[in-house]
Design a protein around this motif. Structure first.
Motif, mmCIF file in Angstrom:
data_model
loop_
_atom_site.group_PDB
_atom_site.id
_atom_site.type_symbol
_atom_site.label_atom_id
_atom_site.label_comp_id
_atom_site.label_asym_id
_atom_site.label_seq_id
_atom_site.Cartn_x
_atom_site.Cartn_y
_atom_site.Cartn_z
ATOM 1 N N PRO A 53 0.813 -1.220 0.000
ATOM 2 C CA PRO A 53 0.000 0.000 0.000
ATOM 3 C C PRO A 53 0.843 1.266 0.000
ATOM 4 C CG PRO A 53 -0.335 -1.261 2.031
ATOM 5 C CD PRO A 53 0.591 -2.036 1.178
ATOM 6 N N VAL A 54 2.062 1.186 0.527
ATOM 7 C CA VAL A 54 3.012 2.300 0.475
ATOM 8 C C VAL A 54 4.273 1.771 -0.211
ATOM 9 C CG1 VAL A 54 4.465 3.882 1.798
ATOM 10 C CG2 VAL A 54 2.122 3.421 2.547
ATOM 11 N N VAL A 55 4.600 2.372 -1.334
ATOM 12 C CA VAL A 55 5.779 1.960 -2.095
ATOM 13 C C VAL A 55 6.895 2.963 -1.819
ATOM 14 C CG1 VAL A 55 6.701 1.594 -4.413
ATOM 15 C CG2 VAL A 55 4.372 0.876 -3.872
ATOM 16 N N VAL A 56 8.102 2.455 -1.611
ATOM 17 C CA VAL A 56 9.271 3.319 -1.416
ATOM 18 C C VAL A 56 10.297 2.931 -2.476
ATOM 19 C CG1 VAL A 56 11.060 4.097 0.173
ATOM 20 C CG2 VAL A 56 8.814 3.444 1.063
ATOM 21 N N ARG A 57 10.824 3.947 -3.164
ATOM 22 C CA ARG A 57 11.789 3.710 -4.228
ATOM 23 C C ARG A 57 12.998 4.638 -4.076
ATOM 24 N NH1 ARG A 57 7.055 2.289 -6.898
ATOM 25 N NH2 ARG A 57 7.241 0.580 -8.355
ATOM 26 N N ILE A 58 14.115 4.183 -4.632
ATOM 27 C CA ILE A 58 15.272 5.075 -4.790
ATOM 28 C C ILE A 58 15.002 5.881 -6.051
ATOM 29 C CG2 ILE A 58 17.732 5.212 -5.313
ATOM 30 C CD1 ILE A 58 18.086 2.543 -3.834
ATOM 31 N N ILE A 59 15.036 7.206 -5.929
ATOM 32 C CA ILE A 59 14.734 8.020 -7.114
ATOM 33 C C ILE A 59 15.958 8.725 -7.687
ATOM 34 C CG2 ILE A 59 12.300 8.316 -6.545
ATOM 35 C CD1 ILE A 59 13.058 11.218 -5.673
ATOM 36 N N SER A 60 17.037 8.854 -6.883
ATOM 37 C CA SER A 60 18.234 9.486 -7.435
ATOM 38 C C SER A 60 19.410 9.349 -6.477
ATOM 39 C CB SER A 60 17.994 10.970 -7.736
ATOM 40 O OG SER A 60 17.809 11.703 -6.543
ATOM 41 N N TYR A 61 20.563 9.648 -7.025
ATOM 42 C CA TYR A 61 21.793 9.786 -6.247
ATOM 43 C C TYR A 61 22.253 11.217 -6.442
ATOM 44 C CZ TYR A 61 21.860 4.705 -6.427
ATOM 45 O OH TYR A 61 21.529 3.383 -6.325
ATOM 46 N N GLY A 62 22.702 11.849 -5.381
ATOM 47 C CA GLY A 62 23.128 13.234 -5.514
ATOM 48 C C GLY A 62 24.164 13.596 -4.479
ATOM 49 N N ASP A 63 24.406 14.881 -4.353
ATOM 50 C CA ASP A 63 25.374 15.387 -3.382
ATOM 51 C C ASP A 63 24.979 15.030 -1.955
ATOM 52 O OD1 ASP A 63 26.763 16.527 -5.443
ATOM 53 O OD2 ASP A 63 25.917 18.528 -5.159
ATOM 54 N N PHE A 64 23.688 14.817 -1.740
ATOM 55 C CA PHE A 64 23.188 14.543 -0.398
ATOM 56 C C PHE A 64 23.159 13.052 -0.076
ATOM 57 C CE2 PHE A 64 21.740 18.757 -1.168
ATOM 58 C CZ PHE A 64 21.655 19.368 0.066
ATOM 59 N N GLY A 65 23.422 12.204 -1.029
ATOM 60 C CA GLY A 65 23.365 10.762 -0.814
ATOM 61 C C GLY A 65 22.309 10.139 -1.694
ATOM 62 N N VAL A 66 21.643 9.128 -1.171
ATOM 63 C CA VAL A 66 20.611 8.394 -1.895
ATOM 64 C C VAL A 66 19.262 9.025 -1.568
ATOM 65 C CG1 VAL A 66 19.550 6.133 -2.229
ATOM 66 C CG2 VAL A 66 21.994 6.294 -1.689
ATOM 67 N N GLN A 67 18.529 9.431 -2.588
ATOM 68 C CA GLN A 67 17.216 10.055 -2.385
ATOM 69 C C GLN A 67 16.139 8.980 -2.462
ATOM 70 O OE1 GLN A 67 16.942 13.210 -1.567
ATOM 71 N NE2 GLN A 67 14.748 13.460 -1.621
ATOM 72 N N LEU A 68 15.398 8.810 -1.368
ATOM 73 C CA LEU A 68 14.306 7.844 -1.304
ATOM 74 C C LEU A 68 12.980 8.586 -1.383
ATOM 75 C CD1 LEU A 68 15.595 5.643 1.666
ATOM 76 C CD2 LEU A 68 15.995 5.338 -0.781
ATOM 77 N N ARG A 69 12.001 7.940 -2.003
ATOM 78 C CA ARG A 69 10.658 8.547 -2.070
ATOM 79 C C ARG A 69 9.614 7.492 -1.734
ATOM 80 N NH1 ARG A 69 8.705 11.338 -7.488
ATOM 81 N NH2 ARG A 69 10.040 13.005 -6.729
ATOM 82 N N GLY A 70 8.813 7.798 -0.714
ATOM 83 C CA GLY A 70 7.673 6.963 -0.371
ATOM 84 C C GLY A 70 6.410 7.594 -0.935
ATOM 85 N N TYR A 71 5.510 6.753 -1.394
ATOM 86 C CA TYR A 71 4.244 7.210 -1.964
ATOM 87 C C TYR A 71 3.131 6.794 -1.004
ATOM 88 C CZ TYR A 71 7.076 7.519 -6.184
ATOM 89 O OH TYR A 71 8.054 7.830 -7.096
ATOM 90 N N ALA A 72 2.540 7.769 -0.320
ATOM 91 C CA ALA A 72 1.479 7.495 0.639
ATOM 92 C C ALA A 72 0.229 8.270 0.233
ATOM 93 C CB ALA A 72 1.920 7.899 2.047
ATOM 94 N N TRP A 73 -0.920 7.681 0.500
ATOM 95 C CA TRP A 73 -2.194 8.276 0.114
ATOM 96 C C TRP A 73 -2.992 8.721 1.324
ATOM 97 C CZ3 TRP A 73 -3.925 9.098 -4.840
ATOM 98 C CH2 TRP A 73 -3.158 8.544 -5.860
ATOM 99 N N ALA A 74 -3.708 9.834 1.143
ATOM 100 C CA ALA A 74 -4.645 10.333 2.153
ATOM 101 C C ALA A 74 -5.933 10.739 1.450
ATOM 102 C CB ALA A 74 -4.051 11.514 2.913
ATOM 103 N N ALA A 75 -6.976 10.940 2.233
ATOM 104 C CA ALA A 75 -8.305 11.203 1.670
ATOM 105 C C ALA A 75 -8.420 12.567 0.993
ATOM 106 C CB ALA A 75 -9.365 11.064 2.753
ATOM 107 N N THR A 76 -7.688 13.575 1.485
ATOM 108 C CA THR A 76 -7.779 14.927 0.925
ATOM 109 C C THR A 76 -6.383 15.551 0.916
ATOM 110 O OG1 THR A 76 -8.071 16.048 3.048
ATOM 111 C CG2 THR A 76 -10.084 15.242 1.948
ATOM 112 N N PRO A 77 -6.186 16.619 0.156
ATOM 113 C CA PRO A 77 -4.889 17.297 0.177
ATOM 114 C C PRO A 77 -4.493 17.805 1.567
ATOM 115 C CG PRO A 77 -6.129 17.989 -1.749
ATOM 116 C CD PRO A 77 -7.059 17.163 -0.890
#
Length: 113
Positions: A53-77
């Motif tokens: 239900p929540v997916v986490v991926r490596i999206i890039s490598y940069g000066d700050f290290g490894v950038q991770l992104r989790g995709y989470a859903w909520a009912a409203t903004p």
């Protein structure tokens, strides 16, 4: 079913190149799933494939290290923003407890003589 009212919130976290990335990804996923505002927005196809239900991926490598992104859903903004803020705090606490280092800018200077 999917509706336009639900909002996907990105939880982006930089971790050090030397950090245990799989553990960091697991923590991001766990902290999102523990939050009461996080909803399961998987499609029937995603459920059949056994996707989380929540997916986490490596999206890039940069000066700050490894950038991770989790995709989470909520009912409203508005609830998605609250979810994001709360999860960032929970992730920081877990990373400190688990001794996972956040990414930060680093530079290597080479001097020539």
């Amino acid at each position: 079913t999917l509706t336009d009212e639900k909002t996907c919130m990105f939880i982006e976290v930089p971790v050090a190149f030397t950090a245990p990335v799989a553990k960091a990804m697991e923590i991001i996923q766990q902290e999102c799933l523990k939050h009461p505002l996080c909803i399961d927005n998987r499609s029937p196809e995603e459920l059949t494939k056994g996707e989380a239900p929540v997916v986490v991926r490596i999206i890039s490598y940069g000066d700050f290290g490894v950038q991770l992104r989790g995709y989470a859903w909520a009912a409203t903004p508005t609830l998605a923003f609250e979810l994001r803020c709360d999860v960032f705090k929970a992730i920081q606490e877990r990373f400190l407890k688990e001794q996972i280092e956040f990414g930060y800018p680093g530079r290597i200077l080479i001097t020539k003589s």
